[in-house]
Scaffold this motif. Structure first.
Motif, mmCIF file in Angstrom:
data_model
loop_
_atom_site.group_PDB
_atom_site.id
_atom_site.type_symbol
_atom_site.label_atom_id
_atom_site.label_comp_id
_atom_site.label_asym_id
_atom_site.label_seq_id
_atom_site.Cartn_x
_atom_site.Cartn_y
_atom_site.Cartn_z
ATOM 1 N N VAL A 219 37.519 19.483 28.181
ATOM 2 C CA VAL A 219 37.309 18.717 26.956
ATOM 3 C C VAL A 219 36.369 19.505 26.052
ATOM 4 N N THR A 221 34.424 19.425 22.309
ATOM 5 C CA THR A 221 34.079 18.560 21.188
ATOM 6 C C THR A 221 33.133 19.285 20.250
ATOM 7 N N GLY A 225 32.149 17.746 13.369
ATOM 8 C CA GLY A 225 33.222 18.664 13.019
ATOM 9 C C GLY A 225 32.992 19.512 11.791
ATOM 10 N N VAL A 250 38.493 17.816 20.639
ATOM 11 C CA VAL A 250 38.096 16.748 19.713
ATOM 12 C C VAL A 250 37.381 17.412 18.548
ATOM 13 N N GLY A 252 36.434 16.287 15.525
ATOM 14 C CA GLY A 252 35.404 15.535 14.815
ATOM 15 C C GLY A 252 35.923 14.943 13.521
ATOM 16 N N SER A 273 39.253 12.489 16.585
ATOM 17 C CA SER A 273 38.187 11.734 17.242
ATOM 18 C C SER A 273 38.772 10.963 18.414
ATOM 19 N N CYS A 277 33.373 9.601 23.627
ATOM 20 C CA CYS A 277 33.280 10.897 24.310
ATOM 21 C C CYS A 277 32.865 10.718 25.756
ATOM 22 N N GLN A 289 31.058 22.300 24.202
ATOM 23 C CA GLN A 289 30.647 21.551 23.013
ATOM 24 C C GLN A 289 29.497 22.250 22.305
ATOM 25 N N SER A 295 26.407 13.973 22.401
ATOM 26 C CA SER A 295 27.472 14.496 23.253
ATOM 27 C C SER A 295 26.921 15.294 24.433
#
Length: 384
Positions: A219, A221, A225, A250, A252, A273, A277, A289, A295
């Protein structure tokens, strides 16, 4: 009280005098971290049956934690930072936006008469606009609290800030400083010379659910973003190298550009999104990330040692957080020059850790409950 969810011209009905009333105020309208923390604390406050909460925010992004019959939202003019770090409003002048923000908070304090007022990060707001509302709250006997992240910025920068107008008379006007972290990561008195004794309450995060983990799921993120382009490029390049891994990226809500087509096999998914999360991290074998507050600790709460690519400007907050977590063995850190092959190598390293590791490092994830308990305590004494 009437809900202002669709109208920032807030005219609440008189509060129930027997109840306790809280105003949680976040200063800007771009990043979701401040309002997210306030939302989680509000949720805990509302578990007490005699409470009402108003959240003050400039965020235009709809979020599910705003929904509760005893929770209202006042939307003030949103102020976002440009590339030079200067706050702006999309249509109003800076001074007009500040005047309207000041008016809305002062009117809210006058009509809602809060038991406590919590101001996130900047005690008087972006340009001093919260101060009239704070002074009025002081007159009516409200408890005044400033809420601070675990790490604010480079210590020299924060110390300079503490000496300026944005912190003048804070020790006289504010009762408490809540720190959503612990001195094991950052000692606010030692590093920042905070003018109020800090109360350390732990990290404010959503608890991770217990679900089945996919050891091959990565994942990625990028926070909101807007400044996650380097991370997204790195993740997409790595995803093409590692055909043995499945990726959920993801981007954002503020990501300007999302690729239209990434992978026809369905192995790489790019979304703007996700509802939570924390829920997605709990299913992942790997988390890549930036190093934002929410997060990062949601990944740790899920039992995953994250791979971090922190933002290093205009504030050093993320870079400092990433370095300190890495020093505790709780994260790996990349930079903007890292290549997909470097990240691909890290995807072969173990990412999980035992549940005892975080408490041993002084990291506790019950900050929302502890913050609510501190606010609900009538004696204003709370052991941190």
């Amino acid at each position: 009280m009437d809900s202002p969810r669709r109208n920032s011209q807030f005219s609440p009905s008189p509060p129930r005098q027997q109840g306790r009333r809280f105003v949680l105020c976040s200063h800007d309208g771009f990043g979701l971290g401040h309002v997210r923390r306030n939302g989680l604390i509000a949720r805990q406050l509302l578990t007490a049956p005699d409470t009402e909460v108003v959240m003050v925010t400039g965020s235009s992004v709809g979020v599910p934690w705003f929904q509760h019959p005893r929770l209202s939202v006042v939307r003030v003019p949103s102020m976002t930072k440009d590339g030079a770090g200067i706050y702006r409003h999309s249509t109003m002048s800076f001074d007009e936006a500040l005047r309207e923000r000041a008016r809305l908070l002062t009117e809210l304090v006058r009509t809602f008469r809060p038991t406590a007022l919590v101001i996130d990060r900047h005690p008087y707001g972006i340009g001093g606009e919260w101060r009239p509302g704070i002074e009025l709250a002081r007159v009516i006997g409200a408890r005044i609290v400033v809420g601070l992240r675990d790490i604010l910025d480079d210590p020299a920068v924060v110390r300079s800030e503490m000496e300026g107008d944005g912190w003048r008379q804070v020790a006289e006007l504010f009762d408490d400083a809540f720190v959503y972290g612990a001195p094991s990561i950052c000692d606010h008195q030692l590093e920042y010379d905070l003018p109020i004794r800090p109360i350390y309450l732990g990290w404010v995060t959503d608890p991770a659910p217990v679900v089945r983990r996919d050891p091959n799921l990565v994942v990625v993120t990028a926070g909101g973003g807007a400044d996650g382009e380097s991370l997204l490029r790195l993740a997409l390049g790595t995803a093409r190298l590692r055909e043995d891994r499945r990726f959920i990226i993801v981007a954002g809500p503020y990501a300007d550009h999302l690729p239209r087509s990434v992978d026809r096999s369905g192995r790489i998914s790019v979304v703007r999104s996700v509802p939570s999360c924390a829920d997605v991290f709990a299913t992942a074998g790997f988390v890549v990330q930036m190093a934002g507050y929410n997060s990062t600790f949601e990944a740790l709460s899920a039992g995953v040692r994250p791979i971090l690519l922190p933002r290093r400007a205009p504030r050093r907050e993320q870079a400092i957080r990433a370095t300190r977590l890495a020093s505790l063995g709780l994260a790996d850190v990349l930079d903007d020059e890292s290549t997909p092959s470097e990240l691909a190598w890290l995807l072969d390293r173990p990412r999980g850790f035992a549940s005892s590791v975080l408490p041993e490092a002084g990291i506790h994830m019950d900050g929302a409950a502890r913050s609510a308990a501190a606010l609900l305590d009538n004696d204003r004494e709370f052991v941190s």
